[in-house]
Structures are given as structure tokens and as C-alpha cells.
Write a protein that holds these residues in place. Structure first.
Motif, PDB file in Angstrom:
ATOM      1  N   GLN A  36      77.852  25.197  75.044  1.00 43.71           N
ATOM      2  CA  GLN A  36      78.402  24.381  76.144  1.00 43.71           C
ATOM      3  C   GLN A  36      79.023  23.100  75.577  1.00 43.71           C
ATOM      4  N   LEU A  37      78.323  22.484  74.601  1.00 41.22           N
ATOM      5  CA  LEU A  37      78.834  21.241  74.009  1.00 41.22           C
ATOM      6  C   LEU A  37      80.116  21.493  73.220  1.00 41.22           C
ATOM      7  N   ALA A  38      80.128  22.604  72.453  1.00 40.70           N
ATOM      8  CA  ALA A  38      81.303  22.903  71.635  1.00 40.70           C
ATOM      9  C   ALA A  38      82.514  23.183  72.505  1.00 40.70           C
ATOM     10  N   LEU A  39      82.282  23.785  73.670  1.00 40.24           N
ATOM     11  CA  LEU A  39      83.406  24.098  74.549  1.00 40.24           C
ATOM     12  C   LEU A  39      83.786  22.892  75.419  1.00 40.24           C
ATOM     13  N   GLY A  41      82.170  21.176  77.701  1.00 37.66           N
ATOM     14  CA  GLY A  41      81.648  21.023  79.054  1.00 37.66           C
ATOM     15  C   GLY A  41      82.510  21.628  80.135  1.00 37.66           C
ATOM     16  N   ARG A  42      83.690  22.173  79.784  1.00 36.63           N
ATOM     17  CA  ARG A  42      84.559  22.740  80.802  1.00 36.63           C
ATOM     18  C   ARG A  42      84.639  24.268  80.698  1.00 36.63           C
ATOM     19  N   GLY A  43      83.842  24.821  79.756  1.00 38.84           N
ATOM     20  CA  GLY A  43      83.864  26.270  79.580  1.00 38.84           C
ATOM     21  C   GLY A  43      83.238  26.969  80.778  1.00 38.84           C
ATOM     22  N   THR A  44      83.818  28.069  81.201  1.00 39.09           N
ATOM     23  CA  THR A  44      83.245  28.822  82.317  1.00 39.09           C
ATOM     24  C   THR A  44      81.985  29.534  81.813  1.00 39.09           C
ATOM     25  N   ALA A  47      82.872  32.299  79.482  1.00 38.37           N
ATOM     26  CA  ALA A  47      83.287  31.871  78.141  1.00 38.37           C
ATOM     27  C   ALA A  47      82.073  31.485  77.310  1.00 38.37           C
ATOM     28  N   VAL A  51      80.947  33.299  73.777  1.00 38.50           N
ATOM     29  CA  VAL A  51      80.791  32.609  72.482  1.00 38.50           C
ATOM     30  C   VAL A  51      79.351  32.733  71.981  1.00 38.50           C
TER      31      VAL A  51
ATOM     32  N   ARG B  73      87.225  21.512  69.237  1.00 37.50           N
ATOM     33  CA  ARG B  73      85.792  21.359  69.081  1.00 37.50           C
ATOM     34  C   ARG B  73      85.324  19.920  69.327  1.00 37.50           C
ATOM     35  N   GLN B 152      89.175  29.516  75.985  1.00 41.48           N
ATOM     36  CA  GLN B 152      87.811  29.427  76.493  1.00 41.48           C
ATOM     37  C   GLN B 152      87.450  28.014  76.916  1.00 41.48           C
ATOM     38  N   ILE B 153      88.112  27.031  76.329  1.00 41.54           N
ATOM     39  CA  ILE B 153      87.676  25.655  76.581  1.00 41.54           C
ATOM     40  C   ILE B 153      88.211  25.092  77.890  1.00 41.54           C
ATOM     41  N   THR B 420      74.095  16.314  79.182  1.00 41.99           N
ATOM     42  CA  THR B 420      75.023  17.348  79.643  1.00 41.99           C
ATOM     43  C   THR B 420      74.262  18.566  80.139  1.00 41.99           C
ATOM     44  N   ASN B 424      74.519  19.982  83.906  1.00 44.77           N
ATOM     45  CA  ASN B 424      75.026  21.318  84.218  1.00 44.77           C
ATOM     46  C   ASN B 424      73.995  22.181  84.951  1.00 44.77           C
ATOM     47  N   TYR B 434      78.772  11.715  81.476  1.00 46.50           N
ATOM     48  CA  TYR B 434      79.573  11.613  80.252  1.00 46.50           C
ATOM     49  C   TYR B 434      79.806  10.150  79.899  1.00 46.50           C
TER      50      TYR B 434
END
Lengths: 313, 544
Positions: A36-39, A41-44, A47, A51, B73, B152-153, B420, B424, B434
Motif C-alpha cells: 500500500q505504501l509503495a503504491l 496510497g492510491r492503489g486499488t 492492484a 503486487v 515508488r 497500478q499506482i 496510513t 485505510n 498524510y
């Protein structure tokens, strides 16, 4: 001697295995999802799941741990999720600056500490001795962060002798960019050298063989530097070897202040990003460094002082 | 982002004109120069014709980790590097403001009720290796943008994307499954940057180590964790640009290091200037502070699964009890502005005359509390990011201000990853999720969608809030292609959201950068990206 070294090495493997277990499960226990952090925070959710599958993070923890151990043996430490690059490649680039910084820092501590300890021991409790103790304790009491900034302000910004931050490789580059960081590390360590060396020197200076040396008419510097120091330095080496762990930890702050791309700052970034593979690898390497250096210290002591018989220990 | 020991030392260091706290790292529209001493002289020098040559060192808060614009990243650390290497079909105005300009497309037509976009490509554009840009490259890149397995991002900005078709050598048509009003904005940012099809296909992952793009600079050297150097792209399509021979981003996560490097002329620009440094830097005659309006805010999220926070009267009372002037001047040193929206400043926002902000009115706040089901007050918690002096101060101030209307706030400092995670998963009462909370777009579609459109899948941007009437308005807004109509619709939504106050925008924040007086053309677009193709040094000749 060989038997001793082999036994110690076998013991080290056990220590490192314990370290690997603790690091692995601790970093997995801490809340925070690396994917989640690598993406960002906007990754579905799809996704993130994809990953996680690609990186094998959806497998049972024990399987992942087994894979990690297998990787250690084969030298393949996996992929950093936060940096999207092989762990070995990332660490390879960041080990040298830290290692050089630690060695340079130790060197500075010795260059400052040993002469001061000798001077202090020659005139114990005099004005000079007390002055040395006061100044070194003062340097020790300053947080490395603060001390580093002060050095950068004075020798970087005002005098312009060194850059205020950054890292360059090569002998010239290292001298330019790592001198202030090494002095920062070394100054806080110098007090350890001064204190231990001074007290053991004082002890040694009262022994009979020193009296004998003096009575043979040898100069005071020769007596101290040649005869007393050799015996007195053992305690300092022992303390310094214990402090290697402290030094490795200290580089984290110093690297951050001077923006040195070393392993210490990488570890902090990796923990922040919950980059499991990187955290495990760096912790293991740092642990291995401490274990091996402590072994090296014991061997060094045996070389300096023949009375230390390693094999019989 | 720094350890607590460092934060403690910060107070001491501040006396020397340095500090230990972090700050935002973006820039944006309407650059308003601070009143720096010597500012007039600088402005005069920068009015001359730009000089070519020289190298610039930029001390950056965020490290670059990936050069693949669709697989970032590290947020701004990667975005700002990609902005130098690549271009999109459209682009934000380099001078700031929320209008779009042509990028690699010189023009476009919208047809089929907003479902088809036909782009005419700019002629003669080359990649930095000399290869010409083709319509195939554009189709390839946009299809990657539209593929959620690759993008993906930020697949949220590819909403409604169906396919791209090469019409002829210089024309590409994009079909959408539904009208997406923000489409041109969506393709102006990094996931839709154009890359060379042939090389990406041939080289695979290796391509991103030595990438090739149409941007003003090309990669010279990348040393992980230390710096990334770029050199002028000789094939760049804007005449005479870029001016600089070389640009180097030095990564410096510590704000003291960035500012020391700037003062020492080791770097000529530094980003993420901490708020506490505004006053000391104003006094430095060698440095110009640049404050830029960006869609950034201190977003304080309320969890509507917690009974008191689901109570509208309570939420209104909380807004009314906030003394934002005290927050602005006390903590943010006068930077920032009082918001009249629950979202950061965005395009189509109405002014305060049309949508007035909540005033600071303790009596009215107490009256709202009295009307609520929690008139006796209640206890709650507020999480905020660890390692930032200003969030610590803000937490204490909020604790005090809300304490006056009977809300007992317990403060919880969380590291970014934990914060985070809890955000979430909805595991919070109130949170500032954030440290740098910034919209990816200057138009409201993304954030309004997250907050009000259940289709975004974020459950009211993780607030558990929903309001069917506002959802309907947001859906209509996002699919209305007509600009004038959108400009009419948004203020109504803005006001409705502010009235409902599902979350709280504590304050709008600018991005603050600082540069030395010999640096000119420091354009920053509305999303905070520098346009270093326009940057030049008055000292370039002397330095060559």
C-alpha cells in the motif's frame, strides 16, 4: 587458535540466525503495509493484491521466512518493494560509505583520544588532565545531530573548508565529504578512548616493570608510548569493540545530517517504508559486522598480548 | 520524518537560523515572491534575456527511486524526475494557474458527447536519443495508462479509458466508455507520459534504468540515495530550451541540510522550506523565497462510524471553534490561507463572497454543541504524522480549541506507515492521514470522487461518510464535458460539502521553495512541478 576461530564462527551463525528470526518477525508485526505504501496510497485493492502476489507477500509467514533464509545462503536477498530494485544491488551501493565512515570515525577517535590520554596520564589530576576530561565529556554529551550541524556551520558554511553535505567517492572525495561526519562520530567516541586509556595507563604506570624501565633511564615518552601503552591499550580495544554496535547505530544520525547515502540512513528509510526485504538484509549485515568485528578484536588482543591464549578460553 | 532526538535539537538549532522540522515539497500556481531583501535587484537581472549554460544543483527533500512514470515508488521524488525526462499530450501551464496547455499534442477535438478525443501530434518532436515521436508511441503509452495491471499506482485517473487508435502518422483518437470531463487533466500527469514503444518493448525493465523521453533533459547519472544528474536534451522540442547544461537533484531529507547547502551555494534551489524558516530566510539577501499555491491542505479526517463525529451539529461546532488565524500565524508563520472548502484549493472553487468559510465563533460553536446529541461533550482521539514539529503544535492547539466546547482530544503521534494503515482500515476517530496531503489534479474530480462517489471504492475517502444528494451532484459534475457548466456546478457542490463538513480542511498550505538570487525563471506549475526548462542562471557565462 584455528579451533577457537572455528568455534567462534559456528557460534556466530547461531547468533545471526537468532537475529534473523527476531528481525523478520518484528518487522512483520509492526503495523503498515509495504505494498500500500509503495503504491502511494492510491492503489486499488486489486492492484495491491496483485503486487502482493507478485512479491510473494501473500504466502504464510513461515514460508516467507524460509525463503529469506534460503536467499541468504544463495546470496539472493530478493526485491525491495519500496525501491523496485534488487536488495543486493541497493545495499551494494550503500555499504561502502557507511563502512568508510565508521573506519574513519574510529581513526579520528584514536588520533584525538590516544595522545590526550597519554598527556592526561602523565600529569594525573592536574589542570591539563581535568581540562581534557571536561572537553571530551562535553563533546560526548552533545547529541551527534547537534555536533554535526555545528561542525557543518563552522567548517562548511563559515570557513568553507568542506562541503556542508553530500558524498563523493575516491580518496579526495572521501576526505572532502567524510571528514566532518567522521569527526562528528570520532569526537563522541574520543571520550571513551581517553577515559579507558587514561585509567589503565595510570594503573600500568605504577607497576614494577615501568619503574624498571624508568630506572634504566628511558625518557618518559618512551616509557609511556612504548612500554605502558601496549599493556594499557587492551582495555580500550575491548571497550571499542563493544562500541562498534554504537558506531553502526550512530551512523544513522550522522548520515542523515550530512546526507551520506549509507546503509544507516537506508535502514531508517526501509523501516519507514516497511520494506521487509531490505530491513532484514541490512539488520543481518550489521549484525554480521558486529559479530565478526568482535571476533577480530579478540584475535587482535591475542596478537598484541601473548598472555591471551585464545584456544584455552 | 525524523527521529525524536532530532526534533528536540531543532529548537536549539532554530536560534542559528536553521531548524529540524520537515515541510511540504511541492510548488504551484500564482507564484508570489516573498518580500526578500534584495528581491528588486534580482527581479531586474532576471528581466534580461535568458543566458544559456551553467549547471544547477537542486537540494530535494524527496529521493528519486524510480524513473518509470507509471510505476513510481516515492511520490514527488519520482514525479519531479519524470517531469524532466518525459512529456504528456497536455501539460499544466508552467507559469502556474489551473489552465492546460498543449504538450506533445498541438491541438485536440472533443466529439461524441465527450466520449472521443482526437489529438493532433506536434510535428518534429524527437526523443532524447534522436528517434522521432510516432503516433504508435502515443497509442502504446496511453494504452499502458489505461491498463490497471500496468497503471497500478493511479488507475483512478484512467477512469473511463477504453482505447487509443492511430488514425494517421500525426493523429491519435482516444475513445472513452463514458464522458470524463477531467480527461485532458488526467493525461497531463505522469502515468500518461509518452515513452518510446520500440525501446520499452525491446528492453523491458532495463529501459527504466537508462530511459529515453521527449522532456527537456535526459539522464546523465543516477546514484541511488545520493543524487540524480540530468543533461540538456539536444532534441528538445521547445526552441532554445532548456537553458541549463546540467541539472542535479541532491537528495537531502533533512531540512537543515537542504538550507545549509543553499546558504553555502552548494545548491542553488531547495524545496520543502520549513515554515519556521520563513522569517530567517527573508532576512538572507542571497536567497529568494517562492511561495506557490498548490492543491495542498491540512486535511483532518473524521470517522463517521464514531457516533459523535457522525453528528452534523458536532461537526459544525468543531469548525466554528477553530481559530484558524491563530493556527495560520502561530504555527504556519503566516503562510497558508483560511479555506472555504473541505477540500484543498481546486479549479472552479468559488470565492469567500459566494461560499463563506466558517468563522471563528465560540458562542455559536457552543450553541451547535448544545443542539447536538452530545451536548455534555465527549472524548475522542486525533492521530497525526510523527516527526513534524508543526503537527505536534497543531495537535496541542486543536486540543485546546476543541476543549473549550467540551471535546476532550487525546493526541496520538503515529509514524507514516502505521498512520496510513489505520486510515485505510478505518481504525481511527480523527486523523491527519498524510503529512503532505495534496491532490494529484488541479480539478476537483479526483478528490470529490474519493469523498462522495461510492464507485471510487474508498468508502468516502475512508471516512465512512455518504450523502446521496452530493454523490449525484459529483457524478453529474464529473461527466459534464462543458467547461462553463462545470464552473457553475462546482461551487454548489463545494458549498454543500462545506455545510455537511464530512471532513475538516484546517488550512490550505502553499509549497515553499527557496533559490539563490542568481537563479531566474523558477517556474512552478499548479501541481508543484518545477519547469526547469525555463530556468537559467545570471552567472552562467561567468561559470563557463
Amino acid at each position: 587458535m584455528t579451533l577457537y576461530v572455528l568455534r567462534r564462527l559456528a557460534l556466530s551463525v547461531g547468533v545471526l540466525f537468532g537475529l534473523a528470526v527476531v528481525t523478520f518477525f518484528m518487522i512483520h508485526l509492526v503495523p503498515g503495509d509495504p505494498v500500500q505504501l509503495a503504491l502511494g496510497g492510491r492503489g486499488t485493492p486489486e492492484a495491491v493484491a496483485e503486487v502482493r502476489g507478485q512479491l510473494g507477500l501473500d504466502r504464510p509467514l513461515l514460508t516467507q521466512f524460509g525463503d529469506f533464509l534460503g536467499g541468504v545462503v544463495t546470496g539472493d536477498l530478493g526485491l525491495s518493494v519500496a525501491q523496485n530494485a534488487p536488495v543486493t544491488e541497493i545495499i551494494g551501493q550503500r555499504l561502502a560509505p557507511s563502512a568508510i565512515l565508521i573506519v574513519y570515525g574510529l581513526f579520528v577517535a584514536l588520533v584525538i583520544g590516544v595522545p590526550l590520554a597519554i598527556i592526561a596520564a602523565l600529569r594525573p589530576n592536574g589542570v591539563v588532565d581535568n581540562g581534557i576530561r571536561l572537553v571530551t565529556t562535553f563533546a560526548f554529551a552533545m547529541p551527534a545531530f547537534w555536533l554535526g550541524l555545528m561542525l557543518a556551520l563552522i567548517f562548511g558554511l563559515s570557513l568553507k573548508w568542506f562541503p556542508v553535505s553530500g558524498y563523493e567517492s575516491g580518496i579526495g572525495g572521501i576526505l572532502r565529504t567524510l571528514t566532518l561526519p567522521a569527526v562528528t562520530l570520532g569526537l563522541s567516541l574520543a571520550v571513551v578512548v581517553v577515559r579507558t586509556l587514561r585509567s589503565s595507563l595510570l594503573e600500568v604506570l605504577q607497576t614494577e616493570y615501568i619503574d624498571a624501565a624508568r630506572s634504566r633511564g628511558l625518557g618518559e615518552w618512551r616509557v609511556v608510548g612504548r612500554h605502558a601503552l601496549r599493556n594499557a591499550v587492551m582495555a580500550t580495544i575491548t571497550v571499542l569493540s563493544v562500541d562498534i554496535g554504537f558506531l553502526i547505530g550512530g551512523t544513522v544520525v550522522v548520515e542523515s545530517v550530512f546526507q551520506i547515502p549509507g546503509a544507516g540512513s537506508l535502514l531508517v528509510e526501509s523501516v519507514r517504508a516497511r520494506d521487509y526485504e531490505l530491513v532484514q538484509a541490512i539488520a543481518l549485515i550489521a549484525g554480521a559486522a558486529v559479530v565478526l568485528l568482535s571476533l577480530a578484536t579478540d584475535l587482535l588482543q591475542a596478537t598484541i598480548d601473548p598472555r591471551v591464549r585464545l584456544a584455552k578460553r | 520524518m525524523r527521529s525524536s532526538g532530532i526534533a528536540v535539537a531543532g529548537g536549539l538549532v532554530a536560534t542559528l537560523g536553521l531548524t529540524a522540522c520537515g515541510g511540504g515539497s511541492s510548488g504551484g500556481s500564482d507564484p508570489a515572491k516573498f518580500d526578500a531583501a534584495g528581491g528588486t535587484a534580482v527581479a531586474a537581472e532576471c528581466k534580461a534575456a535568458p543566458v544559456k549554460g551553467g549547471s544547477l544543483v537542486y537540494s530535494r527533500q524527496a529521493e528519486t527511486q524510480s524513473l518509470n512514470p507509471i510505476d513510481l515508488r516515492n511520490g514527488n521524488g519520482d514525479i519531479f524526475a519524470s517531469e524532466l525526462l518525459y512529456n504528456g499530450l497536455t501539460r499544466a501551464d508552467p507559469k502556474g494557474g489551473d489552465e492546460l496547455l498543449p504538450g506533445l499534442a498541438e491541438s485536440w477535438e472533443v466529439s461524441n458527447g465527450g466520449k472521443t478525443y482526437t489529438f493532433k501530434l506536434r510535428q518534429g518532436v524527437k526523443f532524447s536519443n534522436g528517434d522521432p515521436l510516432t503516433a504508435e508511441d502515443v497509442k502504446f503509452s496511453l494504452d499502458r495508462f489505461g491498463d490497471p495491471k500496468i497503471n497500478q499506482i493511479l488507475s483512478v485517473v484512467a477512469v473511463g479509458y477504453d482505447k487509443a487508435t492511430v488514425v494517421d502518422d500525426s493523429t491519435v483518437r482516444v475513445d472513452l466508455t463514458e464522458p470524463v470531463a477531467a480527461f485532458l487533466y488526467n493525461i497531463s500527469i505522469f502515468p500518461a507520459f509518452i515513452v518510446p514503444k520500440k525501446l520499452v518493448e525491446e528492453q523491458g525493465d532495463a529501459f527504466w534504468k537508462t530511459p529515453v523521453g521527449t522532456g527537456p533533459y535526459r539522464l546523465k547519472k543516477f546514484v541511488r540515495g545520493s543524487y540524480i544528474a540530468f543533461e540538456r536534451n539536444p532534441h528538445y522540442w521547445e526552441d532554445g530550451k532548456p537553458y541549463l547544461d546540467e541539472v542535479r537533484f541532491n537528495f537531502a531529507s533533512d531540512s537543515n541540510s537542504r538550507l545549509l547547502a543553499l546558504k553555502n551555494d552548494q545548491a542553488q534551489i531547495a524545496d520543502g522550506v520549513p515554515f519556521s524558516q520563513i522569517d530567517p530566510l527573508k532576512a538572507d539577501k542571497n536567497v529568494v523565497l517562492q511561495q506557490t499555491k498548490v492543491p495542498q491542505f491540512v486535511g483532518l479526517w473524521l470517522n463517521h462510524k464514531r457516533a459523535p463525529l457522525a453528528d452534523l451539529n458536532v461537526r459544525k461546532a468543531m469548525q466554528l471553534a477553530l481559530d484558524r488565524d491563530q493556527i495560520k500565524n502561530g504555527i504556519f508563520k503566516g503562510a497558508g490561507s483560511v479555506p472555504n472548502s473541505v477540500l484543498p484549493p481546486l479549479k472552479y472553487d468559488a470565492g469567500a463572497d459566494q461560499v463563506p468559510p466558517y468563522p471563528f465563533d465560540l458562542a455559536q460553536a457552543k450553541a451547535e454543541m448544545a443542539k447536538s446529541k452530545h451536548a455534555q461533550g465527549f472524548s475522542t482521539t486525533l492521530q497525526y504524522p510523527a516527526g513534524y514539529d508543526y503537527y505536534k503544535q497543531l495537535g496541542l492547539l486543536l486540543q485546546n480549541q476543541w476543549g473549550q466546547i467540551g471535546i476532550k482530544v487525546k493526541l496520538i503521534e503515529e509514524d507514516g506507515a502505521t498512520g496510513t494503515d489505520r486510515f485505510n482500515s478505518g481504525d481511527y476517530d480523527m486523523t491527519i492521514p498524510y503529512a503532505q496531503f495534496t491532490s494529484d489534479l488541479t480539478v476537483p474530480d479526483e478528490y470529490a470522487g474519493f469523498l462522495a462517489d461510492p464507485a471510487s471504492g474508498t468508502n468516502g475517502f475512508f471516512s465512512n461518510w455518504s450523502d446521496p444528494a452530493i454523490t449525484k451532484m459529483v457524478k453529474t459534475f464529473a461527466t459534464t464535458p462543458d467547461e462553463a457548466e462545470r464552473a457553475k456546478q462546482w461551487p454548489v457542490i463545494q458549498k454543500a460539502m462545506l455545510d455537511q463538513t464530512p471532513v475538516i480542511n484546517v488550512i490550505n498550505l502553499p509549497s515553499i521553495t527557496a533559490h539563490r538570487t542568481n537563479v531566474c525563471g523558477t517556474d512552478i506549475n499548479a501541481l508543484g512541478a518545477d519547469h526547469l526548462e525555463n530556468t537559467w542562471l545570471t552567472t552562467a557565462k561567468a561559470s563557463r
